[in-house]
Scaffold this motif. Structure first.
Motif, PDB file in Angstrom:
ATOM      1  N   GLU A 199       0.852  -1.181   0.000  1.00  0.00           N
ATOM      2  CA  GLU A 199       0.000   0.000   0.000  1.00  0.00           C
ATOM      3  C   GLU A 199       0.891   1.235   0.000  1.00  0.00           C
ATOM      4  O   GLU A 199       1.278   1.779   1.038  1.00  0.00           O
ATOM      5  N   VAL A 200       1.243   1.681  -1.213  1.00  0.00           N
ATOM      6  CA  VAL A 200       2.164   2.793  -1.419  1.00  0.00           C
ATOM      7  C   VAL A 200       1.481   3.818  -2.322  1.00  0.00           C
ATOM      8  O   VAL A 200       0.753   3.452  -3.241  1.00  0.00           O
ATOM      9  N   VAL A 201       1.705   5.094  -2.044  1.00  0.00           N
ATOM     10  CA  VAL A 201       1.080   6.171  -2.798  1.00  0.00           C
ATOM     11  C   VAL A 201       2.150   7.077  -3.385  1.00  0.00           C
ATOM     12  O   VAL A 201       3.346   6.883  -3.153  1.00  0.00           O
ATOM     13  N   SER A 202       1.718   8.073  -4.139  1.00  0.00           N
ATOM     14  CA  SER A 202       2.674   9.021  -4.706  1.00  0.00           C
ATOM     15  C   SER A 202       2.375  10.443  -4.238  1.00  0.00           C
ATOM     16  O   SER A 202       1.244  10.777  -3.887  1.00  0.00           O
ATOM     17  N   THR A 203       3.424  11.252  -4.222  1.00  0.00           N
ATOM     18  CA  THR A 203       3.310  12.691  -3.957  1.00  0.00           C
ATOM     19  C   THR A 203       4.071  13.395  -5.082  1.00  0.00           C
ATOM     20  O   THR A 203       5.220  13.796  -4.902  1.00  0.00           O
ATOM     21  N   PRO A 204       3.453  13.533  -6.249  1.00  0.00           N
ATOM     22  CA  PRO A 204       4.166  14.080  -7.408  1.00  0.00           C
ATOM     23  C   PRO A 204       4.683  15.491  -7.166  1.00  0.00           C
ATOM     24  O   PRO A 204       4.025  16.305  -6.520  1.00  0.00           O
ATOM     25  N   ASP A 205       5.860  15.757  -7.709  1.00  0.00           N
ATOM     26  CA  ASP A 205       6.454  17.087  -7.678  1.00  0.00           C
ATOM     27  C   ASP A 205       6.440  17.621  -9.103  1.00  0.00           C
ATOM     28  O   ASP A 205       7.008  17.011 -10.005  1.00  0.00           O
ATOM     29  N   THR A 206       5.786  18.762  -9.313  1.00  0.00           N
ATOM     30  CA  THR A 206       5.669  19.296 -10.662  1.00  0.00           C
ATOM     31  C   THR A 206       7.004  19.746 -11.233  1.00  0.00           C
ATOM     32  O   THR A 206       7.179  19.802 -12.455  1.00  0.00           O
ATOM     33  N   GLY A 207       7.959  20.065 -10.362  1.00  0.00           N
ATOM     34  CA  GLY A 207       9.234  20.589 -10.832  1.00  0.00           C
ATOM     35  C   GLY A 207      10.311  19.557 -11.066  1.00  0.00           C
ATOM     36  O   GLY A 207      11.254  19.796 -11.826  1.00  0.00           O
ATOM     37  N   ASN A 208      10.203  18.409 -10.413  1.00  0.00           N
ATOM     38  CA  ASN A 208      11.292  17.423 -10.441  1.00  0.00           C
ATOM     39  C   ASN A 208      11.236  16.509 -11.659  1.00  0.00           C
ATOM     40  O   ASN A 208      11.037  15.302 -11.550  1.00  0.00           O
ATOM     41  N   TRP A 209      11.425  17.081 -12.826  1.00  0.00           N
ATOM     42  CA  TRP A 209      11.508  16.291 -14.050  1.00  0.00           C
ATOM     43  C   TRP A 209      12.673  16.813 -14.869  1.00  0.00           C
ATOM     44  O   TRP A 209      12.970  18.015 -14.862  1.00  0.00           O
ATOM     45  N   ALA A 210      13.329  15.917 -15.591  1.00  0.00           N
ATOM     46  CA  ALA A 210      14.548  16.287 -16.311  1.00  0.00           C
ATOM     47  C   ALA A 210      14.284  17.320 -17.401  1.00  0.00           C
ATOM     48  O   ALA A 210      15.090  18.234 -17.610  1.00  0.00           O
ATOM     49  N   THR A 211      13.167  17.174 -18.113  1.00  0.00           N
ATOM     50  CA  THR A 211      12.832  18.081 -19.210  1.00  0.00           C
ATOM     51  C   THR A 211      11.313  18.242 -19.289  1.00  0.00           C
ATOM     52  O   THR A 211      10.560  17.444 -18.712  1.00  0.00           O
ATOM     53  N   ASN A 212      10.872  19.222 -20.036  1.00  0.00           N
ATOM     54  CA  ASN A 212       9.441  19.372 -20.263  1.00  0.00           C
ATOM     55  C   ASN A 212       8.886  18.233 -21.099  1.00  0.00           C
ATOM     56  O   ASN A 212       7.701  17.913 -21.013  1.00  0.00           O
ATOM     57  N   ALA A 213       9.738  17.615 -21.911  1.00  0.00           N
ATOM     58  CA  ALA A 213       9.290  16.476 -22.703  1.00  0.00           C
ATOM     59  C   ALA A 213       8.877  15.319 -21.802  1.00  0.00           C
ATOM     60  O   ALA A 213       8.013  14.515 -22.153  1.00  0.00           O
ATOM     61  N   VAL A 214       9.492  15.241 -20.628  1.00  0.00           N
ATOM     62  CA  VAL A 214       9.180  14.178 -19.669  1.00  0.00           C
ATOM     63  C   VAL A 214       8.100  14.627 -18.687  1.00  0.00           C
ATOM     64  O   VAL A 214       7.267  13.828 -18.249  1.00  0.00           O
ATOM     65  N   ARG A 215       8.089  15.901 -18.338  1.00  0.00           N
ATOM     66  CA  ARG A 215       7.297  16.421 -17.230  1.00  0.00           C
ATOM     67  C   ARG A 215       5.811  16.044 -17.292  1.00  0.00           C
ATOM     68  O   ARG A 215       5.263  15.466 -16.354  1.00  0.00           O
ATOM     69  N   TYR A 216       5.162  16.384 -18.360  1.00  0.00           N
ATOM     70  CA  TYR A 216       3.702  16.240 -18.388  1.00  0.00           C
ATOM     71  C   TYR A 216       3.272  14.776 -18.488  1.00  0.00           C
ATOM     72  O   TYR A 216       2.277  14.381 -17.870  1.00  0.00           O
ATOM     73  N   ASP A 217       4.039  13.974 -19.233  1.00  0.00           N
ATOM     74  CA  ASP A 217       3.752  12.538 -19.264  1.00  0.00           C
ATOM     75  C   ASP A 217       4.034  11.905 -17.904  1.00  0.00           C
ATOM     76  O   ASP A 217       3.307  11.012 -17.458  1.00  0.00           O
ATOM     77  N   GLY A 218       5.101  12.384 -17.243  1.00  0.00           N
ATOM     78  CA  GLY A 218       5.431  11.857 -15.924  1.00  0.00           C
ATOM     79  C   GLY A 218       4.351  12.179 -14.907  1.00  0.00           C
ATOM     80  O   GLY A 218       3.969  11.328 -14.090  1.00  0.00           O
ATOM     81  N   LEU A 219       3.844  13.404 -14.942  1.00  0.00           N
ATOM     82  CA  LEU A 219       2.761  13.777 -14.030  1.00  0.00           C
ATOM     83  C   LEU A 219       1.494  12.990 -14.332  1.00  0.00           C
ATOM     84  O   LEU A 219       0.781  12.559 -13.414  1.00  0.00           O
TER      85      LEU A 219
END
Length: 314
Positions: A217-237
């Protein structure tokens, strides 16, 4: 790092026992039922709420205030409520200061009296490695994290997360360590969380893959800033938000109108909203000047409230 013969043998047995299941799980991208269940029984009363991560207050939140612009952990909740009109706090171990029960009692009482809520404990102790092949190093890290989980439980904090490292870990060890923490935390009414940071920032599927591999039983706390690039950011979120119980809504440099050149803040919000996430949104934004910091936190708060209201009316 040197391993003695006994440690090497132990490690080989350890890896053999979990490698197959880990390799299989890490190919999955769906969020396990356990993670979804944890989110559903989480904090629906905090939907739409905007809060603050205590890392935003670095230099202002101190153990012993020496300036009029500084304040202590015991003053934080009241200041947050009265000056920023927010009541949700995402706590960092460095902000907490001490894990002694007597101190935790005071913090819990101050937060309660101000009508605030502690949502998450970021276990940010540096120099720990729960992924180390050296058993002593690994067990030391787990012991420190377990003491922080005890503190979270004492404070009534529902979620806690260890600090990911920059280097990609041995996934068999990483998953086994997370499972150990998850089992320990569950016995104390705390759920372990995952935040995209370090080695996870380049892979948009890193959060759901890790949750699937841990199979607890594990959850996530996404960080909007912690992505390598914008190409990754929105798909990662998009991949991380379905299991989210809170969001670190991070903003870097803002212009006077709230413009944010580095990445699109409203798009980050929209990804979360479209994924079914409703909050709390915990602001992560720093400034050395307290007056400027509070003005910009207020600006971000109002942006999130405006976006929320607009989508609720649709």
């Amino acid at each position: 790092m040197h391993l003695d013969e006994s440690a090497s043998t132990t490690r080989r047995r350890f890896l053999k026992s979990v490698a197959v299941s880990t390799a299989t799980a890490m190919t999955a991208t769906a969020i396990p039922r356990r993670a979804i269940a944890a989110r559903r029984k989480g904090w629906p009363e905090l939907a739409g709420q905007v809060g603050v991560t205590t890392s935003s207050l670095s230099g202002h939140l101190v153990a012993r205030p020496a300036k009029t612009t500084q304040f202590s952990m015991l003053e934080l909740a009241e200041i947050l409520r009265d000056e920023l009109d927010m009541t949700v706090i995402d706590l960092n171990t460095s902000s907490l200061g001490s894990e002694e029960p007597a101190w935790l009692d005071k913090v819990r009482e101050a937060v309660r009296d101000a009508g605030c809520t502690l949502i998450n404990l970021k276990m940010n102790q540096h120099g720990l490695d729960m992924n180390s092949p050296d058993r002593n190093i690994r067990e030391h890290a787990l012991a420190v994290y377990k003491r922080s989980i005890d503190a979270a439980s004492h404070l009534g904090i529902p979620f806690a997360r260890p600090l990911p490292l920059k280097e990609t870990p041995d996934m068999a060890i990483h998953v086994a360590s997370y499972r150990e923490l998850a089992d320990y935390a569950a016995e104390r009414d705390v759920t372990m969380a995952i935040e995209n940071y370090g080695w996870m920032e380049s892979d948009p599927q890193s959060v759901p893959k890790l949750i699937a591999a841990i199979d607890r039983e594990v959850v996530s706390t996404p960080d909007t800033g912690n992505w390598a690039t914008n190409a990754v950011r929105y798909d990662g979120l998009k991949a991380a938000f379905p299991s989210a119980v809170s969001c670190d809504f991070k903003a870097r440099t803002l212009d006077p109108q709230g413009g944010h050149a580095l990445y699109n803040l409203e798009r980050c919000f929209e990804v979360g909203w479209e994924s079914g996430f409703r909050g709390p949104w915990c602001l992560e934004h720093a400034h050395s000047d307290r007056t400027k910091l509070f003005a910009e936190l207020t600006l971000l708060r109002d942006m999130l409230r405006r976006w929320t209201k607009a989508r609720q009316s649709q």
